[in-house]
Scaffold this active site. Structure first.
Site, short mmCIF file in Angstrom:
data_model
loop_
_atom_site.label_atom_id
_atom_site.label_comp_id
_atom_site.label_asym_id
_atom_site.label_seq_id
_atom_site.Cartn_x
_atom_site.Cartn_y
_atom_site.Cartn_z
N ARG A 184 0.84 -1.21 0.00
CA ARG A 184 0.00 0.00 0.00
C ARG A 184 0.87 1.26 0.00
O ARG A 184 0.99 1.95 -1.00
CB ARG A 184 -0.95 -0.02 1.22
CG ARG A 184 -2.06 1.01 1.17
CD ARG A 184 -1.65 2.40 1.58
NE ARG A 184 -1.12 2.48 2.94
CZ ARG A 184 -0.59 3.58 3.45
NH1 ARG A 184 -0.52 4.68 2.73
NH2 ARG A 184 -0.09 3.57 4.67
N ASP A 185 1.54 1.53 1.12
CA ASP A 185 2.30 2.78 1.23
C ASP A 185 3.44 2.78 0.21
O ASP A 185 3.76 3.83 -0.37
CB ASP A 185 2.86 2.93 2.65
CG ASP A 185 3.08 4.37 3.05
OD1 ASP A 185 3.10 5.24 2.16
OD2 ASP A 185 3.26 4.64 4.25
N HIS A 224 5.23 4.72 12.72
CA HIS A 224 5.28 4.60 11.26
C HIS A 224 6.29 5.64 10.76
O HIS A 224 5.94 6.81 10.59
CB HIS A 224 3.86 4.87 10.75
CG HIS A 224 3.66 4.86 9.27
ND1 HIS A 224 2.99 3.85 8.61
CD2 HIS A 224 3.99 5.76 8.31
CE1 HIS A 224 2.92 4.14 7.31
NE2 HIS A 224 3.52 5.28 7.11
N HIS A 263 8.90 7.23 8.10
CA HIS A 263 9.48 7.30 6.76
C HIS A 263 10.95 7.65 6.93
O HIS A 263 11.36 8.27 7.91
CB HIS A 263 8.73 8.34 5.91
CG HIS A 263 7.40 7.81 5.44
ND1 HIS A 263 7.23 7.25 4.20
CD2 HIS A 263 6.20 7.70 6.05
CE1 HIS A 263 5.97 6.83 4.06
NE2 HIS A 263 5.32 7.10 5.18
N CYS A 271 4.56 9.37 0.36
CA CYS A 271 3.17 9.83 0.42
C CYS A 271 3.00 10.83 -0.71
O CYS A 271 3.68 11.85 -0.74
CB CYS A 271 2.86 10.48 1.77
SG CYS A 271 1.19 11.20 1.80
N ASN A 329 9.09 4.29 3.39
CA ASN A 329 9.04 3.89 4.79
C ASN A 329 10.40 3.28 5.15
O ASN A 329 11.16 2.86 4.28
CB ASN A 329 7.99 2.79 4.99
CG ASN A 329 6.60 3.25 4.67
OD1 ASN A 329 6.19 3.22 3.52
ND2 ASN A 329 5.88 3.69 5.66
#
Ligand code: HMG
Ligand code: MG
Length: 299
Positions: A15-16, A207, A209, A240, A249
């Protein structure tokens, strides 16, 4: 040193990671990759995002992917959901864990989901209630916790205000995002000193990055505060799209390497992880940014 014996790693690469890659990987290849991730010992995989395809075209195949993967018992398969429309699709695809998301800063929230913070609350309240009533667990992402690309530093009270509201609506866990990778270990320590007084640390995930190469240092600091759940992305994929300059990430492979070297269990098999990283690298046709992959690619 007050480190946990075991850390849970939540893989957000599909996803990310993929939401910010220029190359759009075909659904069948994503399915193959996620099936390989399911074989690495990971217990949690965020497989896609049920957002508007105009906003994130890379994940416009969300339903195909979510329905196409082989579900391995014991693994939680999660997806990002912005509203009721997304939730309906996620429920139809039988996603286990619903991830709602918003920012702690007004401008990033507006750019990311086209709403003010106060207009976002009632939408997420309904999503959280419906998801919980459907027997799902719910995770709440709060972005820009350590800094916003548009507003700079974000007050801790503002972050807590958003977290409190989401907990009140019934989320099971909050994932605190360093969306643009600006945090330092000192900032993390100062933040967590406040957070431990307010929240149960078993309900907090971090979370990070890795935009400025600080993610592992920040995780190391977080371990001292009893945090034992971290999000990461295989090979360091990602970013993002609504946070200019945000890079991937923290890499799952680098995180697993560090934790295992520290004697902390993850349940993940590093060799299988590298095989899965090599697979997604071949789909993207470019070297992945993680340190482990650099070593791997040089061999
Ligand atoms: P909007 O345009 O304000 O939506 O977008 P709307 O409610 O006004 O509806 C407009 C149209 O979109 C309607 O269609 C809806 O049906 C449709 P029309 O009637 O015009 O034909 N629509 C949808 N279609 C498909 N799926 C949906 C959906 N919802 C409405 N779910 C919206 C609002 C939230 C949908 C949009 O802004 C959006 O999709 N944003 C997603 C942005 C995003 O995914 N950003 C990246 C993820 S966040 C992140 O990466 C940070 C994180 O990693 C943590 C960190 O690092 O900090 C989580
Ligand atoms: Mg993120």
């Amino acid at each position: 040193m007050n480190w946990p014996e075991k850390v849970t790693i939540k893989e957000v690469g599909p996803r990310d990671g993929l939401q910010n890659e220029k190359v759009i990987i075909p659904a069948q290849s994503k399915i193959e990759w996620i099936d390989q991730l399911s074989d690495t010992g990971l217990s949690y995989i965020e497989v896609t995002s049920f957002v508007h395809p105009k906003w994130i075209p890379q994940l416009s195949d969300a339903a195909l992917v979510a329905k196409g993967i082989k579900r391995k018992p014991g693994i939680t398969y999660a997806a990002l959901v912005p509203n009721q429309r997304g939730l309906e699709s996620a429920l139809e695809a039988n996603i286990d864990d619903i991830s709602v998301f918003m920012s702690s800063s007004e401008t990033h929230n507006l750019k990311n989901i086209n709403k003010s913070i106060s207009d976002t609350f009632p939408i997420l309240k309904d999503v959280i209630r419906t998801a919980a009533n459907s027997g799902k667990t719910v995770r709440g992402y709060v972005s820009t916790v350590f800094g916003c690309p548009y507003e700079g530093e974000v007050a801790t009270d503002q972050v807590f205000r958003v977290c409190d509201q989401l907990f009140e609506y019934g989320i099971d866990e909050v994932s605190l995002g360093d969306t643009i990778g600006v945090a330092s270990p000192r900032q993390v320590a100062l933040f967590l000193e406040q957070a431990v007084k307010r929240y149960d640390m078993s309900q907090i995930a971090l979370h990070f990055h890795d935009t400025r190469g600080m993610a592992l240092a920040n995780i190391l600091e977080s371990l001292n505060y009893g945090i034992d759940t971290f999000d990461s992305s295989l090979g360091g994929l990602g970013g993002c799209p609504y946070a200019p300059g945000a890079s991937g990430n923290v890499a799952t492979d680098d995180l697993v390497h560090m934790l295992h070297k520290m004697g902390i269990h993850t349940g993940i098999n590093p060799e299988k992880l590298m095989k899965a990283a090599a697979m997604v690298q071949s789909f993207l046709e470019k070297p992945l940014p993680s340190h482990q992959m650099a070593v791997n690619n040089a061999q």
